[in-house]
Design a protein around this motif. Structure first.
Motif, PDB file in Angstrom:
ATOM      1  N   ASP A 196     -15.912 -22.335  17.720  1.00  0.00           N
ATOM      2  CA  ASP A 196     -14.475 -22.056  17.692  1.00  0.00           C
ATOM      3  C   ASP A 196     -14.264 -20.761  18.434  1.00  0.00           C
ATOM      4  N   PHE A 197     -13.146 -20.643  19.054  1.00  0.00           N
ATOM      5  CA  PHE A 197     -12.653 -19.351  19.523  1.00  0.00           C
ATOM      6  C   PHE A 197     -11.151 -19.482  19.658  1.00  0.00           C
ATOM      7  N   VAL A 198     -10.475 -18.372  19.680  1.00  0.00           N
ATOM      8  CA  VAL A 198      -9.018 -18.422  19.686  1.00  0.00           C
ATOM      9  C   VAL A 198      -8.561 -19.078  20.984  1.00  0.00           C
ATOM     10  N   GLY A 199      -7.779 -20.118  20.857  1.00  0.00           N
ATOM     11  CA  GLY A 199      -7.254 -20.815  22.028  1.00  0.00           C
ATOM     12  C   GLY A 199      -8.073 -22.016  22.444  1.00  0.00           C
ATOM     13  N   ASP A 229      -3.832 -18.393  20.718  1.00  0.00           N
ATOM     14  CA  ASP A 229      -4.121 -19.733  20.230  1.00  0.00           C
ATOM     15  C   ASP A 229      -3.420 -20.820  21.033  1.00  0.00           C
ATOM     16  N   HIS A 267     -12.103   0.602  -0.346  1.00  0.00           N
ATOM     17  CA  HIS A 267     -11.179   1.606  -0.851  1.00  0.00           C
ATOM     18  C   HIS A 267     -11.442   1.965  -2.304  1.00  0.00           C
ATOM     19  N   TRP A 316       0.819  -1.215   0.000  1.00  0.00           N
ATOM     20  CA  TRP A 316       0.000   0.000   0.000  1.00  0.00           C
ATOM     21  C   TRP A 316       0.852   1.264   0.000  1.00  0.00           C
ATOM     22  N   ARG A 336      -3.639 -21.995   9.924  1.00  0.00           N
ATOM     23  CA  ARG A 336      -4.248 -22.446  11.182  1.00  0.00           C
ATOM     24  C   ARG A 336      -5.067 -23.706  10.889  1.00  0.00           C
ATOM     25  N   PRO A 345      -9.718 -26.094  14.060  1.00  0.00           N
ATOM     26  CA  PRO A 345      -9.636 -26.337  15.511  1.00  0.00           C
ATOM     27  C   PRO A 345     -10.474 -27.534  15.948  1.00  0.00           C
ATOM     28  N   GLN A 397      -8.266  -9.008   9.217  1.00  0.00           N
ATOM     29  CA  GLN A 397      -7.650  -8.851   7.895  1.00  0.00           C
ATOM     30  C   GLN A 397      -7.191 -10.167   7.285  1.00  0.00           C
ATOM     31  N   TRP A 405      -1.822 -29.176  16.087  1.00  0.00           N
ATOM     32  CA  TRP A 405      -2.034 -27.833  16.645  1.00  0.00           C
ATOM     33  C   TRP A 405      -0.723 -27.249  17.159  1.00  0.00           C
ATOM     34  N   PRO A 454      -5.738   2.672   3.436  1.00  0.00           N
ATOM     35  CA  PRO A 454      -6.509   1.920   2.447  1.00  0.00           C
ATOM     36  C   PRO A 454      -7.936   1.735   2.960  1.00  0.00           C
ATOM     37  N   GLU A 463      -7.244  -6.570  14.414  1.00  0.00           N
ATOM     38  CA  GLU A 463      -7.031  -6.304  12.988  1.00  0.00           C
ATOM     39  C   GLU A 463      -6.461  -7.531  12.288  1.00  0.00           C
ATOM     40  N   ASN A 464      -5.564  -8.219  12.973  1.00  0.00           N
ATOM     41  CA  ASN A 464      -4.957  -9.400  12.384  1.00  0.00           C
ATOM     42  C   ASN A 464      -6.014 -10.442  12.033  1.00  0.00           C
ATOM     43  N   TRP A 465      -6.904 -10.723  12.998  1.00  0.00           N
ATOM     44  CA  TRP A 465      -7.930 -11.738  12.733  1.00  0.00           C
ATOM     45  C   TRP A 465      -8.887 -11.278  11.660  1.00  0.00           C
ATOM     46  N   TYR A 470       3.211  -6.673   9.426  1.00  0.00           N
ATOM     47  CA  TYR A 470       2.167  -5.701   9.771  1.00  0.00           C
ATOM     48  C   TYR A 470       2.805  -4.323   9.700  1.00  0.00           C
ATOM     49  N   TYR A 505       1.501 -26.056  14.510  1.00  0.00           N
ATOM     50  CA  TYR A 505       1.067 -24.726  14.064  1.00  0.00           C
ATOM     51  C   TYR A 505       1.510 -23.635  15.047  1.00  0.00           C
ATOM     52  N   LEU A 506       1.449 -23.964  16.337  1.00  0.00           N
ATOM     53  CA  LEU A 506       1.811 -22.952  17.329  1.00  0.00           C
ATOM     54  C   LEU A 506       3.318 -22.696  17.392  1.00  0.00           C
ATOM     55  N   TRP A 539      -5.618  -4.143  19.754  1.00  0.00           N
ATOM     56  CA  TRP A 539      -6.054  -3.543  18.481  1.00  0.00           C
ATOM     57  C   TRP A 539      -5.409  -4.291  17.309  1.00  0.00           C
ATOM     58  N   GLU A 540      -4.111  -4.508  17.400  1.00  0.00           N
ATOM     59  CA  GLU A 540      -3.410  -5.215  16.331  1.00  0.00           C
ATOM     60  C   GLU A 540      -3.932  -6.639  16.188  1.00  0.00           C
ATOM     61  N   GLN A 591      -1.817  -2.328   7.641  1.00  0.00           N
ATOM     62  CA  GLN A 591      -2.320  -3.493   6.947  1.00  0.00           C
ATOM     63  C   GLN A 591      -1.361  -4.662   7.161  1.00  0.00           C
ATOM     64  N   PHE A 592      -1.956  -5.838   7.291  1.00  0.00           N
ATOM     65  CA  PHE A 592      -1.163  -7.065   7.274  1.00  0.00           C
ATOM     66  C   PHE A 592      -0.956  -7.467   5.823  1.00  0.00           C
ATOM     67  N   PHE A 623      -6.140   6.803  -1.404  1.00  0.00           N
ATOM     68  CA  PHE A 623      -5.161   6.618  -0.335  1.00  0.00           C
ATOM     69  C   PHE A 623      -3.858   7.320  -0.707  1.00  0.00           C
ATOM     70  N   CYS A 648       0.283   2.046   7.074  1.00  0.00           N
ATOM     71  CA  CYS A 648      -1.112   1.842   6.687  1.00  0.00           C
ATOM     72  C   CYS A 648      -1.861   0.892   7.596  1.00  0.00           C
TER      73      CYS A 648
END
Ligand SMILES: [Zn+2]
Lengths: 80, 1168
Positions: free
Chosen positions: B852-855, B669, B1011, A8, A26, A29, B708, A37, B1040, B704-706, A56, A40-41, B700-701, A63-64, B1023, A61
């Protein structure tokens, strides 16, 4: 300090980014075994040579993105 | 030599000062007084310390490091090993480089009690006790004598004295982005710079010396002057003299240190050069023979510098050993200077030297054929060292050429690194200049190609203009390599490393002892490891090892040059200290009310107001208020929020009604607890998530990670609003009474606004506040989130209207005690990086029946196997003992069963209370355990039934009481995050200066939408770019799919944009960020220079033209930067999260000091 080509923002100093690890899918689960698992970890290829990484752009921006990088030469494939 | 000067030398003409020379750099019209070891001397401006002393007839400038041999002038350059001096309180000054300033107090180092009568000179006689590897061989046993050895060794360290009273200086830092960086300002460097600049490149030309010109300054001053004039007449070249490139790192990231600036001792420049041209010239190599370090033995270049640059006669009667044109030219210079040439030894014809005689100075030179010639000066010209450091750092492996008797580039450097001048090869001046000209042009061409690619990838730039850069490379001619005899050592042994006192004999000993590679011998003897780092001595050291091992120089190899190439102060590396700090809007109140500051991450918070126990009691008995602004807050909008919450929290979120709040825990996880907080539902598709203060950025990160990477299809927009709200927790049985007096539009009656609910309304006259009823302290409490500019107003109003209720401000420490009494865990305090959910007492929250949930997998396995420790409440049997946190909990057998994670004296219970992590087997309530204290004592403690020590049933939440009517209160006052301080006049500052203005009151609206969709088209800014809408609002493409609209303070802007978002038919959301951001405008012609001191982005021209918008790091703070010129004058808007506004403002003021920055207090705050 190397630069990374943010898809970007363009090339930026690597200090603006956070390394978010090797791309490691991932597992499902619900069906993953503890062995899968934990692979993966905790288990990474960590190769000398080309690898795919998550980054990141935390000071940009936000963004990942995925990046192919040669860990030996720091050469990167221009994104997309 | 005898010490002739008994009277201080007075007047402008020292006895060795020559008549004016063509290329001299001294200003004879003026004189500067200075002192040397307490005696008075004079110099001319342009004199180095050593040239001024040499002009006065001084010959000994220091004592050597190990043997304390008298040392004089050898190279007359920065790298002269015998000329390290102390200037005032600054040690290790390079005396043959540093220019004399009026009143300088200069003294010699390594000399005690005086330069003349050096007590440690006795070491010279004791030389056999200081053999090769003496660090390793000596002072080893017995160990009890180590303190004594240390004292002895300290006396022998080179370096002068550091005064702890030296005042702090302003060390500077800036970034640069040249197309071509040329290191070395000699003829080749200047020619390459000119060629590059003519090709349109921006050039940074760096030279170590005080003037450009290189060796032409003494070889051909007229030619030097002509080239220098061309450089100064050429646009696009920035010249840095007295500056040196310290290192070259990946992708031409280049460290340059600039020295002796006005008021700045050193400045570090971090340059990202598209091309690098390495043109440092050659360093003349000393010759190894007995007595080669005697004062009066000089290199041919030293003689030529002294005569031509400083008009100093180097001696009276000279012998010259020459193998090359530099030696021949030195002979001519000496003759012109009136030095008698007693003998010329032609090394090419096999002539050699055996030794020089004399201790404090040369008295005679003994040739290899046995002749002994009286002289006070012995000049050698026996070869060169190529300073290939930067080529090395760029990946090249230099190759030894026996023909040239020096290393040459191996030709394997990175793509955008070039060599020019003597380092690249030999040839006539014309040949070298033609080569450098081509190198400069090709460096510029490759830089242009690189720049073109970068511009195409950078969204802030306008589309690159047509016409791509030239494609065919510039042909670079080959340089010849001239023959030079291989001369390293004569028939006797002498010094190889002058700064470390390592002789060729020492190296032979090292090889005999088995250290037979260059790298080993170097480390064993410390040759090349002194202040010169191999610049003079590396070739001779390799050649000596080669000789001792019977190998060739090429077989022996070279040692690797690593950064730093030249010494640099720690101050320069530290540069300006950028440590962002964050303040809540109530911090000034806390400070003026005696708060003890607590540094928590970047936040400065009140730890207590004097008596935390009293603060606890006030909360339990009446009502207290605490500033909890640092609590992380994320504004969530969109239809898929429940999916997100269900994924990230271990508990269930599908059925959270509007107006409800729920506590949630996030695990990673691996099942380890990572954060907790409450999330409330404010509207159909609008939630507010809170996080721990320290976890705000990470969560926050994480979110966003999950979103994005795993669920880009989910419609959720996340906006951090931590500092858009000032947060105040009102806690205590009388909190309802207090809050009720200030709230409008919310019914506080217990059955209307119950525990774990959220409302929005007006507090103390301030609209758009969020109230949630939660209870970290265990008391009835309301957490008020107030638009930040009004935070202080609401706080003061609470204090005023709660006076009769005894309202008490409490700090972080009181809150920690209160929550410990209530048994609430703190993530990171009562958990660590291995604590999984079931080990944190969260069994009740973890819902394994969710899809499902993280972990989840790890937690399911933990539930199955029961592994891991348990969080328990603990009470010492002796309630007066508070076991320190991290005290170990022991098993009956003395093994470690856990640890105390939190402990305090409870003011409510009058006894000590704890939380701890404990093996599950021992976690049964009532179990009595041993706690091992850090002081070695053991105490007994009992596991309690609940985590809560106070009110385990939660009855205090149920306290009822009448809700008072709202009272009229003072008109809300909005405050800026920035206290401008200093000059803040009404009038606009004069044109031409850099001005800084606080523009935080402007309305700031954040928008998120696809965007490339309808809303994006409607907003009109992509942008990286800005646009003005018809009403004059500034629309910024800030990310973006992310925009920020800036306008005059007007509530309608928000609703207008919301309507447009709705009309777009897309998933588009609008958030008011007016209170969440601090906004600063910086204007003036030199803004870009100022920003280059705090930000690594290229602010010049094409990359950030008017209308550019981007985010980067400014003084280590993530900051949005918008170029928004006013009437053709460069102007930038900078905004950051609000609590850092003061920090950013102060950092910009600091960076702007050298540009005479002024605070613009003119009343244009409401314009954009
Ligand atoms: Zn980016």
């Amino acid at each position: 300090m190397i630069q990374l080509p943010c898809p970007w923002c363009g090339p930026r100093n690597v200090s603006e980014f956070r390394y978010a690890g090797e791309v490691t899918p991932r597992p499902q689960p619900a069906t993953a075994t503890p062995e899968q698992w934990r692979r993966y970890l905790y288990v990474r290829r960590n190769p000398r040579g080309w690898t795919e990484e998550n980054w990141y752009h935390s000071a940009g921006c936000r963004q990942f993105f995925k990046l192919r990088r040669d860990t030996d030469s720091n050469a990167v494939e221009e994104p997309r | 030599m005898t010490q002739q000067r008994t009277q201080p030398a007075v007047g402008s003409i020292g006895r060795m000062r020559l008549a004016p020379q063509q290329g001299e750099v001294i200003d004879r019209a003026r004189t500067l007084p200075f002192t040397w070891n307490g005696s008075s001397f004079t110099a001319h401006p342009g004199d180095t310390i050593v040239s001024a002393l040499a002009a006065a007839g001084e010959r000994v400038f220091s004592r050597s490091f190990k043997y304390h041999r008298p040392r004089g002038l050898l190279t007359a350059s920065f790298h002269d090993p015998g000329c390290m001096m102390q200037v005032g309180d600054e040690p290790n000054v390079r005396g043959a480089h540093r220019l004399v300033e009026s009143g300088m107090d200069v003294s010699s180092q390594n000399t005690w009690p005086s330069l003349r009568f050096d007590v440690k000179g006795i070491n010279r006689l004791a030389g056999r006790f200081l053999p090769a590897g003496f660090y390793y061989k000596t002072f080893i046993k017995p160990e009890r004598l180590w303190p004594t050895y240390e004292k002895v060794l300290q006396r022998f360290v080179h370096a002068g004295e550091i005064s702890p009273d030296t005042p702090h200086s302003y060390y500077d830092k800036r970034y640069a982005h040249p197309d071509v960086l040329v290191t070395g300002g000699g003829p080749a460097g200047m020619t390459a710079a000119l060629a590059a600049a003519r090709a349109g490149a921006s050039v940074l030309l760096v030279d170590e010396e005080h003037q450009l010109g290189g060796h032409l300054r003494w070889a051909d001053p007229a030619a030097a002057a002509e080239l220098v004039a061309r450089v100064s007449g050429q646009d696009g070249i920035e010249v840095l003299t007295n500056s040196v490139v310290l290192g070259r790192y990946d992708e031409n990231w280049i460290a340059v240190v600039q020295r002796d600036l006005p008021d700045i001792p050193e400045r570090l420049i971090k340059a990202r050069a598209r091309s690098l041209v390495v043109a440092p010239g050659l360093i003349e190599r000393p010759y190894v023979f007995a007595g080669n370090d005697t004062p009066g033995v000089m290199l041919s270049t030293a003689v030529r510098r002294l005569i031509n640059l400083h008009a100093v006669k180097p001696g009276e009667r000279a012998v010259v050993l020459t193998a090359n044109p530099s030696g021949d030219a030195a002979i001519e210079d000496l003759q012109r200077a009136g030095v008698r040439i007693a003998h010329i030894a032609d090394a090419c014809a096999g002539a050699d030297v055996a030794r020089v005689h004399g201790r404090r100075g040369v008295r005679a030179v003994e040739l290899a054929d046995g002749r002994k010639i009286e002289a006070d000066l012995f000049v050698t010209a026996t070869g060169w060292t190529a300073p290939t450091a930067l080529l090395n750092m760029a990946g090249d492996v230099p190759v030894y050429s026996a023909k040239a008797a020096r290393f040459l580039p191996g030709g394997a450097t990175a793509e955008n690194v070039f060599a020019a001048g003597g380092i690249a090869g030999d040839g006539t001046l014309d040949e070298l200049l033609a080569h450098a000209d081509a190198v400069g042009a090709e460096a510029a061409r490759r830089a242009a190609t690189h720049r073109h690619r970068q511009l195409a990838a950078t969204p802030t730039s306008e589309p690159p203009s047509a016409g791509s850069p030239r494609e065919e490379p510039v042909e670079i001619p080959e340089l010849p390599v001239h023959e030079h005899p291989e001369l390293f050592r004569g028939s006797t042994h002498g010094m190889v490393d002058f700064s470390e006192d390592v002789s060729s004999k020492d190296l032979h000993v090292a090889v005999r002892e088995g250290y037979d590679s260059a790298e080993l011998a170097k480390r064993y003897t410390t040759a090349t490891m002194g202040p010169l780092q191999g610049k003079l001595e590396t070739i001779n050291a390799i050649a000596t090892v080669a000789e001792a091992t019977g190998r060739t120089v090429a077989e022996t190899g070279t040692t690797t040059w690593r950064p730093m190439y030249a010494p640099v102060t720690l101050g320069a590396l530290a540069g300006r200290i950028f440590e962002p700090v964050r303040y809540s809007p109530m911090q000034p109140w806390h400070e003026s009310h005696g708060a003890t500051p607590l540094v928590a991450g970047q936040w400065i918070r009140p730890d207590d107001y004097g008596d935390p126990a009293a603060e606890v009691r006030a909360v339990r008995d009446g009502v207290g208020i605490i500033d909890v602004t640092p609590i992380g807050k994320l504004d969530l909008r969109g239809p898929d929020i429940p999916k997100l919450l269900n994924l990230l929290y271990v508990n269930k979120w599908s059925k959270l009604g509007i107006g409800r709040v729920r506590y949630g825990v996030m695990c990673a996880d691996d099942g380890v607890v990572m954060d907790d907080g409450v999330t409330g539902r404010l509207g159909e598709e609008h939630y507010l998530m809170s996080t721990t203060s320290s976890g705000a950025a990470a969560v926050w990160e994480w979110v966003e990670n999950w979103l994005q990477t795993e669920h880009p299809d989910w419609q959720v927009h996340v906006t951090p609003v931590t500092t858009a709200y000032a947060s105040i927790n009102v806690a205590g049985p009388r909190s309802r009474e207090l809050v009720g007096r200030l709230v409008e539009g919310v019914d506080l009656a217990p059955d209307e606004f119950g525990y774990m609910q959220v409302r929005t309304g007006r507090i103390a006259g301030v609209d758009d506040c969020v109230l949630w009823r939660i209870g970290f302290t265990g008391e009835l409490s309301y957490e008020l989130h107030v638009p930040t500019a009004y935070g202080l107003h609401v706080w003061e109003t609470l204090m005023e209207h709660g006076a009769d209720l005894g309202v008490t401000p409490f700090g972080v420490e009181a809150q920690r005690i209160l929550r410990l009494e209530k048994g609430h865990l703190i993530v990171g305090q009562d958990t660590d990086g291995l604590t999984k959910g079931y080990s944190a007492g969260l069994d009740w929250a973890i819902k394994l029946d969710k899809d499902d949930f993280v972990g989840k997998p790890e937690l399911a396995w933990q539930a199955e196997t029961g592994g891991g420790s348990r969080l328990v409440g603990l009470q010492p049997v002796d309630g007066q003992v508070v076991p320190p946190e991290a005290s170990q909990i022991l098993t009956a057998g003395g093994g470690i069963a856990g640890r105390v994670t939190s402990s305090r004296m409870s003011p409510t219970l009058g006894r000590s209370i704890c939380l701890g992590q404990l093996d599950a087997a021992l976690a049964e309530p009532g179990t009595e355990l041993t706690v091992h204290l850090p002081d070695g004592n053991d105490i007994r403690a009992r596991v309690t039934e609940h985590l809560a020590h106070v009110d385990p049933e939660g009855k205090r939440q149920e306290i009822t009481g009448p809700v008072p009517a709202a009272r009229p209160c003072a008109t809300p006052v909005a405050r800026s995050p920035i206290a401008a301080g200093g000059r803040s006049g009404e009038a606009a500052p004069a044109a031409g200066t850099v001005t800084i203005a606080d523009r935080s009151p402007l309305t700031k609206i954040g928008i998120r939408a696809p965007h490339d969709g309808t809303m994006a088209a409607d907003l009109g800014a992509r942008f990286g770019r800005t646009t003005r809408d018809p009403s004059g609002n500034l629309v910024i493409g800030s990310g973006p799919g992310e925009w920020l609209v800036l306008g005059a303070p007007d509530a309608r802007l928000l609703s207008v944009l919301r309507e447009r978002a709705e009309r777009s038919g897309e998933f588009a959301t609008v958030v008011d960020l007016t209170h969440g951001r601090a906004l600063i405008r910086l204007s003036g012609q030199r803004c870009a220079e100022l920003l280059a001191k705090v930000c690594g982005i290229d602010f010049a021209g094409e990359f950030t033209p008017n209308g550019a918008a981007f985010r980067s790091s400014v003084a280590k703070l993530v900051t949005d930067i918008v170029r928004d010129d006013k009437a053709g004058v460069p102007s930038y808007l900078l905004h950051c999260e609000r609590s850092s506004g003061q920090y950013l403002f102060d950092a910009l003021l600091d960076a702007g000091a050298e540009f005479d920055i002024e605070i613009d207090g003119s009343p244009s705050r409401e314009e954009i």
